[in-house]
Design a protein around this motif. Structure first.
Motif, PDB file in Angstrom:
ATOM      1  N   GLU A   7     -17.159  -3.107   4.531  1.00 32.61           N
ATOM      2  CA  GLU A   7     -16.486  -3.692   3.400  1.00 32.61           C
ATOM      3  C   GLU A   7     -14.979  -3.846   3.608  1.00 32.61           C
ATOM      4  OE1 GLU A   7     -17.726  -1.750  -0.170  1.00 32.61           O
ATOM      5  OE2 GLU A   7     -16.654  -3.209  -1.409  1.00 32.61           O
ATOM      6  N   PHE A   8     -14.391  -2.873   4.253  1.00 31.92           N
ATOM      7  CA  PHE A   8     -12.922  -2.868   4.267  1.00 31.92           C
ATOM      8  C   PHE A   8     -12.256  -2.939   5.632  1.00 31.92           C
ATOM      9  CE2 PHE A   8     -14.201  -0.574   0.398  1.00 31.92           C
ATOM     10  CZ  PHE A   8     -13.643  -1.432  -0.534  1.00 31.92           C
ATOM     11  N   ASP A  58       2.105 -19.265 -18.733  1.00 31.42           N
ATOM     12  CA  ASP A  58       1.086 -18.242 -18.999  1.00 31.42           C
ATOM     13  C   ASP A  58      -0.037 -18.242 -17.975  1.00 31.42           C
ATOM     14  OD1 ASP A  58       0.355 -20.760 -19.964  1.00 31.42           O
ATOM     15  OD2 ASP A  58      -1.124 -19.891 -21.332  1.00 31.42           O
ATOM     16  N   ILE A 113       0.841  -1.195   0.000  1.00 31.96           N
ATOM     17  CA  ILE A 113       0.000   0.000   0.000  1.00 31.96           C
ATOM     18  C   ILE A 113       0.877   1.246   0.000  1.00 31.96           C
ATOM     19  CG2 ILE A 113      -1.592   1.336   1.440  1.00 31.96           C
ATOM     20  CD1 ILE A 113      -3.113  -0.958   0.552  1.00 31.96           C
ATOM     21  N   HIS A 121       0.488 -17.901 -12.652  1.00 30.16           N
ATOM     22  CA  HIS A 121       0.233 -16.879 -11.634  1.00 30.16           C
ATOM     23  C   HIS A 121      -1.235 -16.798 -11.230  1.00 30.16           C
ATOM     24  CE1 HIS A 121      -0.661 -15.251 -15.517  1.00 30.16           C
ATOM     25  NE2 HIS A 121      -1.131 -14.118 -15.022  1.00 30.16           N
ATOM     26  N   ARG A 155     -10.756 -17.310 -15.643  1.00 27.50           N
ATOM     27  CA  ARG A 155      -9.779 -18.139 -16.344  1.00 27.50           C
ATOM     28  C   ARG A 155      -9.564 -19.464 -15.625  1.00 27.50           C
ATOM     29  NH1 ARG A 155      -4.907 -14.072 -17.312  1.00 27.50           N
ATOM     30  NH2 ARG A 155      -3.955 -15.777 -18.491  1.00 27.50           N
ATOM     31  N   ARG A 196      -6.046  -4.211  -6.391  1.00 30.67           N
ATOM     32  CA  ARG A 196      -4.850  -4.163  -7.214  1.00 30.67           C
ATOM     33  C   ARG A 196      -5.011  -5.222  -8.297  1.00 30.67           C
ATOM     34  NH1 ARG A 196       0.317  -3.141  -5.885  1.00 30.67           N
ATOM     35  NH2 ARG A 196       1.614  -3.314  -7.738  1.00 30.67           N
ATOM     36  N   LEU A 197      -4.881  -4.832  -9.564  1.00 27.77           N
ATOM     37  CA  LEU A 197      -5.182  -5.775 -10.638  1.00 27.77           C
ATOM     38  C   LEU A 197      -4.094  -5.715 -11.700  1.00 27.77           C
ATOM     39  CD1 LEU A 197      -7.511  -7.671 -10.802  1.00 27.77           C
ATOM     40  CD2 LEU A 197      -8.777  -6.007 -12.156  1.00 27.77           C
ATOM     41  N   SER A 198      -3.548  -6.866 -12.072  1.00 27.22           N
ATOM     42  CA  SER A 198      -2.530  -6.857 -13.123  1.00 27.22           C
ATOM     43  C   SER A 198      -3.077  -7.547 -14.359  1.00 27.22           C
ATOM     44  CB  SER A 198      -1.265  -7.556 -12.630  1.00 27.22           C
ATOM     45  OG  SER A 198      -1.557  -8.892 -12.325  1.00 27.22           O
ATOM     46  N   GLY A 254      -5.667  -9.898  -7.476  1.00 23.97           N
ATOM     47  CA  GLY A 254      -4.954  -8.903  -8.255  1.00 23.97           C
ATOM     48  C   GLY A 254      -4.554  -9.333  -9.650  1.00 23.97           C
ATOM     49  N   VAL A 255      -5.031 -10.476 -10.125  1.00 22.67           N
ATOM     50  CA  VAL A 255      -4.767 -10.845 -11.512  1.00 22.67           C
ATOM     51  C   VAL A 255      -6.088 -10.746 -12.261  1.00 22.67           C
ATOM     52  CG1 VAL A 255      -3.941 -12.640 -13.065  1.00 22.67           C
ATOM     53  CG2 VAL A 255      -2.976 -12.431 -10.763  1.00 22.67           C
ATOM     54  N   ALA A 256      -6.068  -9.959 -13.348  1.00 23.22           N
ATOM     55  CA  ALA A 256      -7.318  -9.701 -14.046  1.00 23.22           C
ATOM     56  C   ALA A 256      -7.964 -10.991 -14.519  1.00 23.22           C
ATOM     57  CB  ALA A 256      -7.056  -8.776 -15.231  1.00 23.22           C
ATOM     58  N   HIS A 287      -4.673  -7.395   1.133  1.00 25.71           N
ATOM     59  CA  HIS A 287      -4.635  -6.167   1.936  1.00 25.71           C
ATOM     60  C   HIS A 287      -3.359  -5.357   1.748  1.00 25.71           C
ATOM     61  CE1 HIS A 287      -7.579  -8.782   4.217  1.00 25.71           C
ATOM     62  NE2 HIS A 287      -8.286  -7.728   3.885  1.00 25.71           N
ATOM     63  N   ARG A 288      -2.313  -6.012   1.311  1.00 22.10           N
ATOM     64  CA  ARG A 288      -1.077  -5.341   0.874  1.00 22.10           C
ATOM     65  C   ARG A 288      -0.469  -4.396   1.906  1.00 22.10           C
ATOM     66  NH1 ARG A 288      -4.943  -4.232  -2.961  1.00 22.10           N
ATOM     67  NH2 ARG A 288      -4.644  -1.984  -2.932  1.00 22.10           N
ATOM     68  N   LEU A 289      -0.470  -4.805   3.190  1.00 25.05           N
ATOM     69  CA  LEU A 289       0.149  -3.942   4.193  1.00 25.05           C
ATOM     70  C   LEU A 289       1.601  -4.359   4.468  1.00 25.05           C
ATOM     71  CD1 LEU A 289      -2.782  -3.496   6.741  1.00 25.05           C
ATOM     72  CD2 LEU A 289      -2.040  -1.933   4.937  1.00 25.05           C
ATOM     73  N   ASP A 290       2.109  -5.329   3.710  1.00 23.87           N
ATOM     74  CA  ASP A 290       3.502  -5.766   3.851  1.00 23.87           C
ATOM     75  C   ASP A 290       3.848  -6.231   5.251  1.00 23.87           C
ATOM     76  OD1 ASP A 290       4.805  -5.896   1.553  1.00 23.87           O
ATOM     77  OD2 ASP A 290       5.822  -3.943   1.673  1.00 23.87           O
TER      78      ASP A 290
END
Lengths: 155, 882
Positions: free
Chosen positions: B650-651, B566, A3, B569, B759, A33-35, B752-754, B694-697
């Motif tokens: 939500e968060f 391919d 973040i 991930h 898929r 976050r989307l790649s 985080g993967v579109a 959540h990406r707070l490392d």
């Protein structure tokens, strides 16, 4: 990417330049976050829009369908917001977006985006400023095009 | 309302043989009972007191049997055995013992017979009632509340079972006793007899009168209780609407009012009941008063012999008992009778379907075209639905029925389902009158799918095949259960037999049937839904180990497929030696699935074993540090938001209401004064933390190692009690607690993967198709229980299932009546195309909501105001006909 790193990236976006760090952090935290792989489609022209994307890394093509087939009208890279028009105007997507290299984005959902407009007083102003700039650009291009047409004797 | 037979004629008609046998046994038991009463006297007077044993070697005859003769003497049948005093004592005593045993046996026999008779009659009555429900006319069914009907069948007829055993034998018996005592009193003294008789008569007249209002109240109580059951049923059925309108308190008020009414009625019943009881006792005691005062006076004045008076008083002691019980019995009789009549009234509406219409019968396919002549139909309110309609329907055409809503097109469809009342007209197919054809024939020949199909709370498969249970299967008559069934007047059907109509399916092969099911599901567009339900379901590997093996194979194949660069991930697999960034911290420690509430990741903090592992691995300080970091971020992000802001739900890791609490905790953390409770508060926060999302490392390499160690310890030191409740993730083993999807994936779709979800789904489909495991998933999906009235399915799924249920019967005529109303236009047109292609050359009558699909049919009928205004063949058909 954490973040914290995303917040640093967001700060470079003109739209968010004047917004508090904690607000940017909130934006980063509440969005996905989307790649995308190269060649992946973010959305297609005519789709119903439900979110905007902030490009963090990588490049994409803006493709529009014309009578002559698909035309790439723009390349966009990091720090651009794309797809926000659909959120503001409740209209279908006006273009197709294709990643031309691996793309990192923050996906901002419609509700979240509108909520932020309400919660953060600077944001509507920033958006208005941004849109005004774009409108100005379009006006300039339009008058240039008019001038060209007139010069070619078509009007 | 049709009339019904009375309680007694019902009991008499269905149990007279048993009743008579019981009365006969009861009467036959009386002499033995009398002997049991007289033997003690003989024992005391004879061998004990020595009467008749005047000399030591005197004997008496044991088992001396004689018949009384008219002159007062006796005519000896059997002289018996001459016995001395002591042997005679033992002989009499043992005879007494034998009699007691024999009497007990007779009593047991009578009670068992009564019980069996009562249960049989109750079984018959309940069956009759349900049988009648099955034959209710449609208009009555619409008015009937199911909870009330259920309470009648279940509770209100219950007392009848207990009563019917006593319906005849008990009054005969009691009246006999009372009569004997009364006659005895009369023979002693006519006037005292008359007094007694008058009092008894008065009792018999007054008490039932006083009890009449009680019975009326009982009737009201019954009605109120039944309505209460109905209301409770409504509250359950209407639960969602009550909440939507916020009217739960109105419902409460309504229930309170009803309960109050029931209370009042019941309390009044008590008051009256106990008043009558005291009065009854009082009257019973008045008679001895007459005996003592009047009889005593007569005895003193010498008009009456003292011995006679005493005999009368003793005899009278035997009278009130039977009289009182007789009156009680009569009360019970009236009560049961009222209940019986009340219930029966509800089950005798006019226009019931005759039993012949529902009799089982063979399959009789329609051969000739259906002719409707002068059909006029009305609804419950008397409005005309169809007005003089004439129509021929060949058995080969696909016919669309169009028109505005209420134009009569729906009624035409309902006509085939026999759901509208005909006022005039005929409906025939060759020599068959379609209006009187038994349901066993119409049920097979017509497949009807309406807009609101009902489903039973069993699995999807059973519901889909429901229409194929038309041919009755009888139980074997040598079976004890079947014999008993027939004795109770129930039909000898056997629900355990296989009722499926394999003729209609055209095959008995399970594989072919499975294919038919899949084809039908695909036709109505339900296959994907069933597939997804199957993926979400669990499988019991004990009963289906082969399936479990195939699922694990599919998993390995998927993982193989996912190793391509391919797609690598898209999924992060569960690897015992790797921290899964796409799973929460709690899931990473648990590293398994469980169906037990206390072993869900969210509930781990309460689990003693988890606490122990955290302490042992020195994880607590790390959790607290992470908790502080999370709390800090949450406070920073959400501090200024109002408590009802949607972001919290939500968060936020911390609900709005707890934000101030954490604010305090964080203040104390800065001054290093964390309390025990603070530490607990903080250490639970990171458990829900998902690094990739959540990406707070927060998951540093050091913490990652700690958590992996904790994962190992958690599994290794798991107490025996918990072992069967959790199934750890293992690459080559089926996980019993996880869904099929989780088993196949054995990992997490990456955040985080579109389009990762889509898929991965399509990769799974690919792998399952390659390995031919798809049928297994469908099988699992078909085992999904659809819930009460199919409420666990969406409206759309219910409509599709309703159509599939009609389709799979392969009926001669398929009627689709607004059955796809909730599907979007594209889906609707796809389903119409597929169904029509499948039924080419057979009759299909499709009532369309919109006209635009009409062009796909052979013929279009246009209705307006109940009349058929246009009937035309479409181009292709006309050309073919020429």
């Amino acid at each position: 990417m954490s973040i914290q790193a995303e917040v640093e990236l967001l700060r470079r976006v003109p739209l968010f330049a004047n917004i508090d760090t904690s607000r940017l952090k909130l934006l980063a935290f509440t969005s996905e976050r989307l790649s995308f792989d190269a060649g992946a489609v973010l959305f297609r022209e005519g789709d119903r829009g439900d979110s905007a994307y902030l490009i963090l890394n990588g490049k994409l093509d803006v493709v529009v369908n014309s009578p002559k087939g698909e035309v790439v009208v723009a390349h966009l890279g990091a720090n651009n917001i794309v797809g926000e028009m659909a959120l503001l105007c409740e209209m279908p997507r006006t273009a197709t977006l294709v990643a031309i290299e691996p793309l990192d984005t923050l996906k901002i959902k419609k509700d979240q985006f509108l909520q932020m407009l309400r919660d953060i007083p600077q944001m509507p102003l920033e958006i208005m400023r941004e849109l005004a700039v774009r409108l100005n650009n379009v006006n300039k291009e339009l008058s240039a095009a008019h001038a060209k047409l007139r010069a070619a004797g078509l009007e | 309302m049709a009339t019904h037979q009375s309680l007694y004629s019902y009991i008499w008609r269905h149990s007279r043989r048993d009743q008579l046998v019981i009365v006969a046994i009861a009467l036959a038991a009386q002499p033995f009972y009398f002997l049991t009463l007289t033997l003690p006297k003989l024992i005391v007077n004879g061998p004990i007191q020595g009467k008749g044993f005047d000399t030591p070697d005197a004997t008496q005859n044991f088992l001396h049997i004689w018949l009384p003769t008219l002159d007062g003497g006796g005519w000896t049948l059997f002289d018996g055995f001459a016995l001395e005093r002591i042997p005679f004592l033992f002989a009499l005593s043992f005879a007494f013992l034998a009699l007691v045993g024999f009497n007990g046996f007779l009593k047991f026999l009578i009670n068992t017979m009564k019980g069996r008779l009562g249960e049989r009659l109750l079984r018959r009555l309940r069956y009759d009632l349900v049988d009648r429900v099955l034959r209710f006319p449609p208009s009555h069914l619409r008015k009937t509340k199911q909870a009330e009907i259920a309470s009648m069948v279940k509770d209100e007829v219950e007392p009848l079972g207990g009563f019917s055993g006593d319906a005849i034998v008990w009054p005969v018996f009691l009246a006999g006793q009372a009569l004997t005592a009364l006659i005895f009193i009369f023979t002693q003294n006519f006037w005292l007899g008359l007094v007694t008789f008058t009092v008894v008569l008065g009792q018999a007249i007054v008490i039932p009168r006083l009890r009449k209002p009680i019975l009326q109240l009982g009737k009201m109580r019954q009605l109120q209780a039944r309505e209460l059951a109905g209301r409770v049923g409504e509250i359950v059925d209407g639960g969602a609407d009550i909440r939507v309108h916020g009217t739960s308190n109105w419902e409460r008020a309504e229930i309170v009012r009803r309960l109050g009414k029931i209370f009042d009625i019941r309390f009044e019943i008590y008051q009256r009941k106990y008043f009558v009881k005291s009065l009854n006792n009082f009257i019973a005691q008045v008679t001895p008063f007459v005996f003592y005062a009047g009889g005593g006076y007569l005895a003193i004045t010498g008009a009456l012999d003292l011995g006679q008076l005493l005999a009368v008083i003793v005899a009278y002691k035997d009278l009130p008992g039977p009289i009182k019980e007789l009156i009680d019995w009569d009360l019970q009789r009236q009560d049961v009778e009222i209940k019986f009549n009340q219930v029966m009234d509800q089950f005798h509406p006019d226009g019931m379907v005759t039993p012949a219409m529902q009799a089982p019968g063979p399959r009789r396919p329609l051969k000739e075209q259906i002719e409707l002549k002068n059909i006029t139909a009305i609804d419950d309110a008397g409005f005309t639905l169809l007005d003089d309609v004439d129509l021929s329907l060949p058995l080969s055409q696909a016919i669309a029925v169009v028109g505005a809503a209420g134009s009569g097109k729906e009624a035409l469809g309902l006509l085939f389902a026999r759901q509208v009342a005909l006022k005039a007209g005929t409906m025939t197919a060759g020599e068959h009158d379609l209006l009187t054809l038994p349901e066993a024939v119409t049920g097979r020949s017509f497949g009807y799918a309406g807009p609101d199909a009902y489903f039973f709370p069993v699995d999807l498969r059973e519901n889909l095949l429901y229409g194929l249970r038309v041919s009755a299967r009888d139980g074997s008559t040598t079976d004890r259960r079947t014999r008993e069934t027939l004795r109770a007047g129930n039909p000898g059907y056997d629900a355990d037999a296989d009722w499926l109509d394999y003729d209609a399916l055209g095959t008995k092969d399970p594989k072919a049937i499975a294919d038919r099911i899949v084809d039908t599901l695909t036709m109505v567009g339900l296959e994907a839904d069933v597939y997804n339900l199957g993926l979400q379901s669990r499988l019991d590997p004990k009963s289906n180990s082969e399936a479990a093996t195939r699922i694990v194979e599919a998993r390995l194949a998927l993982h193989e497929r996912l190793s391509a660069p391919d797609v690598a991930h898209l999924v992060e697999r569960f690897d015992p030696t790797v921290y899964n960034r796409n799973a929460s911290l709690a899931e990473n420690i648990l590293f398994g699935a469980s169906t037990d509430a206390m072993l869900q990741p969210a509930n781990l903090p309460q689990l003693a074993h988890f606490k122990r592992v955290v302490a042992e691995e020195g994880l607590e300080q790390h959790l607290i540090a992470m908790g502080r970091s999370i709390a800090e971020t949450m406070l920073e992000l959400f501090r200024d938001f109002p408590a009802d802001h949607p972001f919290f739900d939500e968060f936020s890791f911390i609900p709005a209401s707890e934000l101030p609490l954490y604010e305090q905790v964080m203040k104390r953390a800065k001054t290093d004064g964390l309390t025990y409770a603070d530490r607990a508060q903080l250490s639970v926060l990171p458990l829900r933390y998902v690094e990739a999302r959540h990406r707070l490392d927060l998951i540093t390499p050091q913490i990652r190692e700690r958590i992996l160690a904790a994962r190992r310890t958690f599994a290794e030191t798991l107490p025996d009690a918990l072992k069967p409740r959790i199934s750890f993730y293992e690459e080559k083993a089926y996980n019993t607690a996880a869904s099929l999807l989780d088993n196949i994936l054995l990992g997490r779709v990456s955040y985080g993967v579109a389009q990762a979800q889509e898929r991965v789904s399509s990769l799974i489909r690919e792998v399952l198709d390659q390995l031919d495991v798809r049928d297994l998933i469908i099988e699992a999906g078909l085992a999904y229980n659809v819930g009460a009235a199919g409420k666990r399915l969406t409206t759309m799924q219910r409509q599709k299932l309703g159509l599939a249920r009609a389709l799979i019967k392969e009926p001669d005529v398929l009627i689709v009546n607004g059955a796809l109303a909730n599907l979007d236009d594209q889906q609707k047109s796809d389903v119409v195309d597929r169904v029509l292609a499948h039924r080419k050359g057979r009759a299909t009558l499709w009532v369309l909501t919109k006209e635009d699909l009409g062009s796909r049919f052979d013929r279009i009928l246009h209705f307006d105001h109940g009349r058929l205004v246009d009937d035309r063949l479409l181009q292709g058909v006309r050309e073919a006909a020429q």
